[in-house]
Write a protein that holds these residues in place. Structure first.
Motif, mmCIF file in Angstrom:
data_model
loop_
_atom_site.group_PDB
_atom_site.id
_atom_site.type_symbol
_atom_site.label_atom_id
_atom_site.label_comp_id
_atom_site.label_asym_id
_atom_site.label_seq_id
_atom_site.Cartn_x
_atom_site.Cartn_y
_atom_site.Cartn_z
ATOM 1 N N ASP A 252 0.959 -1.315 -0.010
ATOM 2 C CA ASP A 252 0.153 0.005 0.041
ATOM 3 C C ASP A 252 0.693 1.271 -0.019
ATOM 4 O OD1 ASP A 252 -2.451 -1.541 -0.007
ATOM 5 O OD2 ASP A 252 -2.714 -1.099 2.135
ATOM 6 N N LEU A 253 1.950 1.301 0.705
ATOM 7 C CA LEU A 253 2.805 2.496 0.691
ATOM 8 C C LEU A 253 3.442 2.442 -0.707
ATOM 9 C CD1 LEU A 253 5.098 3.498 3.390
ATOM 10 C CD2 LEU A 253 6.347 3.153 1.359
ATOM 11 N N LEU A 254 3.532 1.546 -1.428
ATOM 12 C CA LEU A 254 4.153 1.990 -2.709
ATOM 13 C C LEU A 254 3.234 2.294 -3.674
ATOM 14 C CD1 LEU A 254 6.494 -1.414 -3.190
ATOM 15 C CD2 LEU A 254 7.316 0.917 -2.881
ATOM 16 N N ARG A 255 1.977 1.807 -3.526
ATOM 17 C CA ARG A 255 0.958 2.340 -4.329
ATOM 18 C C ARG A 255 0.663 3.532 -4.100
ATOM 19 N NH1 ARG A 255 -3.008 -1.660 -2.867
ATOM 20 N NH2 ARG A 255 -2.136 -3.193 -4.293
ATOM 21 N N ALA A 256 0.593 4.065 -2.773
ATOM 22 C CA ALA A 256 0.161 5.470 -2.594
ATOM 23 C C ALA A 256 1.383 6.476 -2.983
ATOM 24 C CB ALA A 256 0.330 5.743 -1.222
ATOM 25 N N HIS A 257 2.766 5.879 -3.044
ATOM 26 C CA HIS A 257 3.950 6.795 -3.543
ATOM 27 C C HIS A 257 3.914 6.935 -5.124
ATOM 28 C CE1 HIS A 257 6.072 8.224 0.022
ATOM 29 N NE2 HIS A 257 6.020 7.092 0.327
ATOM 30 N N HIS A 258 3.514 6.098 -5.660
ATOM 31 C CA HIS A 258 3.809 6.000 -6.992
ATOM 32 C C HIS A 258 2.606 5.772 -8.011
ATOM 33 C CE1 HIS A 258 7.843 5.745 -5.888
ATOM 34 N NE2 HIS A 258 7.510 4.841 -4.984
ATOM 35 N N SER A 259 1.397 6.065 -7.445
ATOM 36 C CA SER A 259 0.090 6.181 -8.381
ATOM 37 C C SER A 259 -0.197 7.561 -8.340
ATOM 38 C CB SER A 259 -0.733 5.284 -7.764
ATOM 39 O OG SER A 259 -2.038 5.324 -8.598
ATOM 40 N N PRO A 260 -0.292 8.378 -9.658
ATOM 41 C CA PRO A 260 -0.983 9.511 -9.744
ATOM 42 C C PRO A 260 -2.198 9.584 -9.622
ATOM 43 C CG PRO A 260 0.107 8.710 -11.784
ATOM 44 C CD PRO A 260 0.428 7.759 -10.891
ATOM 45 N N ARG B 88 1.833 9.588 3.252
ATOM 46 C CA ARG B 88 1.781 11.318 3.385
ATOM 47 C C ARG B 88 2.815 11.199 4.484
ATOM 48 N NH1 ARG B 88 -3.699 10.986 2.624
ATOM 49 N NH2 ARG B 88 -4.052 10.719 4.971
ATOM 50 N N ALA B 89 2.984 10.720 5.515
ATOM 51 C CA ALA B 89 3.992 10.637 6.737
ATOM 52 C C ALA B 89 5.376 10.571 6.332
ATOM 53 C CB ALA B 89 3.633 9.731 7.783
ATOM 54 N N LEU B 90 5.376 9.481 5.375
ATOM 55 C CA LEU B 90 6.886 9.240 4.987
ATOM 56 C C LEU B 90 7.381 10.226 4.075
ATOM 57 C CD1 LEU B 90 6.644 5.494 4.470
ATOM 58 C CD2 LEU B 90 7.936 6.652 6.155
ATOM 59 N N SER B 91 6.445 10.729 3.154
ATOM 60 C CA SER B 91 6.992 11.789 1.999
ATOM 61 C C SER B 91 7.172 13.060 2.747
ATOM 62 C CB SER B 91 6.051 11.785 0.716
ATOM 63 O OG SER B 91 4.407 12.375 1.351
ATOM 64 N N ALA B 92 6.562 13.446 4.129
ATOM 65 C CA ALA B 92 6.582 14.540 4.633
ATOM 66 C C ALA B 92 8.047 14.692 5.298
ATOM 67 C CB ALA B 92 5.348 14.800 5.751
ATOM 68 N N SER C 271 10.362 4.075 -0.199
ATOM 69 C CA SER C 271 9.992 3.379 -1.107
ATOM 70 C C SER C 271 11.004 1.960 -1.308
ATOM 71 C CB SER C 271 9.989 3.750 -2.470
ATOM 72 O OG SER C 271 8.737 4.798 -2.627
ATOM 73 N N VAL C 272 12.450 2.495 -1.186
ATOM 74 C CA VAL C 272 13.468 1.423 -1.031
ATOM 75 C C VAL C 272 13.297 0.513 0.165
ATOM 76 C CG1 VAL C 272 15.729 1.368 -0.973
ATOM 77 C CG2 VAL C 272 14.892 2.867 -2.580
ATOM 78 N N LEU C 273 12.927 1.178 1.297
ATOM 79 C CA LEU C 273 12.854 0.339 2.504
ATOM 80 C C LEU C 273 11.793 -0.734 2.296
ATOM 81 C CD1 LEU C 273 13.752 2.930 5.544
ATOM 82 C CD2 LEU C 273 15.061 1.289 4.399
ATOM 83 N N ALA C 274 10.530 -0.093 1.853
ATOM 84 C CA ALA C 274 9.391 -0.852 1.599
ATOM 85 C C ALA C 274 9.597 -1.979 0.569
ATOM 86 C CB ALA C 274 8.241 -0.179 1.092
ATOM 87 N N LEU C 275 10.526 -1.753 -0.374
ATOM 88 C CA LEU C 275 10.777 -2.694 -1.495
ATOM 89 C C LEU C 275 11.810 -3.755 -0.775
ATOM 90 C CD1 LEU C 275 11.123 -0.965 -4.804
ATOM 91 C CD2 LEU C 275 9.650 -2.539 -4.308
ATOM 92 N N PHE C 276 12.615 -3.260 0.015
ATOM 93 C CA PHE C 276 13.689 -4.361 0.576
ATOM 94 C C PHE C 276 12.654 -5.199 1.652
ATOM 95 C CE2 PHE C 276 15.865 -5.273 4.569
ATOM 96 C CZ PHE C 276 16.682 -6.257 4.029
#
Length: 190
Positions: A101-109, A118-122, A149-154
């Motif tokens: 879900d974190l990846l989906r939120a970061h990379h889906s326009p 939102r917390a991570l990107s802030a 995103s890298v941490l989530a992918l890891f």
């Protein structure tokens, strides 16, 4: 002076578990826990040994607040780095959904950002202390959207590595469709 690998678990570690139970102090205790696990594999072993793992797993699988998402991401990345045995429990509790879900939120326009993203990107992030960039909140490390995103992918890679159930669960959530978006966002423009 002893090296980090020879250090004994702090006496306060079991107390930190009790503090995690208090919603008022949960964020601060997660930051302290993040600082501790950043010391290396002995710290992760000691943390798992006092029983913090089941509680932090429950936090992760219970749709954590935006404030708690960042330290939880950091804790799980550190835990997976030093102790892969936790990946089965992550999968059994459907906690891998948090990372997808974190990846989906970061990379889906087309999707609004989830609270975790939102917390991570802030830049609201766990552990660290002094020595960070100017203007950084004391006691935190910057986790930009690409780093988160890298941490989530890891973590997702560890869940899927030679584990058919992990691969199937991540495919069911559409992880393969997210990878191209993630790569496109993480690579510099040419």
């Amino acid at each position: 002076s002893r090296g980090a690998a020879d250090a004994a678990a702090p006496e306060q570690l079991p107390i930190l578990l009790q503090v995690l139970l208090s919603p008022t102090h949960r964020y601060a205790s997660l930051l302290l826990l993040g600082r501790y696990v950043s010391l290396g594999p002995f710290a992760v072993r000691e943390t798992l040994g006092v029983g913090i793992f089941p509680y932090v797993l429950k936090l992760l699988s219970s749709s954590p607040t935006a404030e708690l998402s960042t330290p939880l991401l950091y804790l799980w990345a550190a835990t997976m780095l030093y102790d892969r045995s936790t990946r089965i429990e992550l999968l059994n509790h459907q906690a891998h959904c948090f990372f997808v879900d974190l990846l989906r939120a970061h990379h889906s326009p087309r999707r609004p950002a989830a609270p975790a993203a939102r917390a991570l990107s802030a830049g609201d992030s766990p552990s660290g202390g002094a020595g960070g960039p100017p203007g950084q909140q004391e006691g935190s490390l910057p986790l930009s959207a690409p780093l988160s995103s890298v941490l989530a992918l890891f973590v997702l890679t560890e869940i899927c590595d030679r584990l058919e159930a992990g691969q199937a669960a991540c495919l069911k959530l559409g992880l393969e469709r997210r990878l191209a978006d993630v790569i496109r966002h993480l690579l510099p423009s040419t």
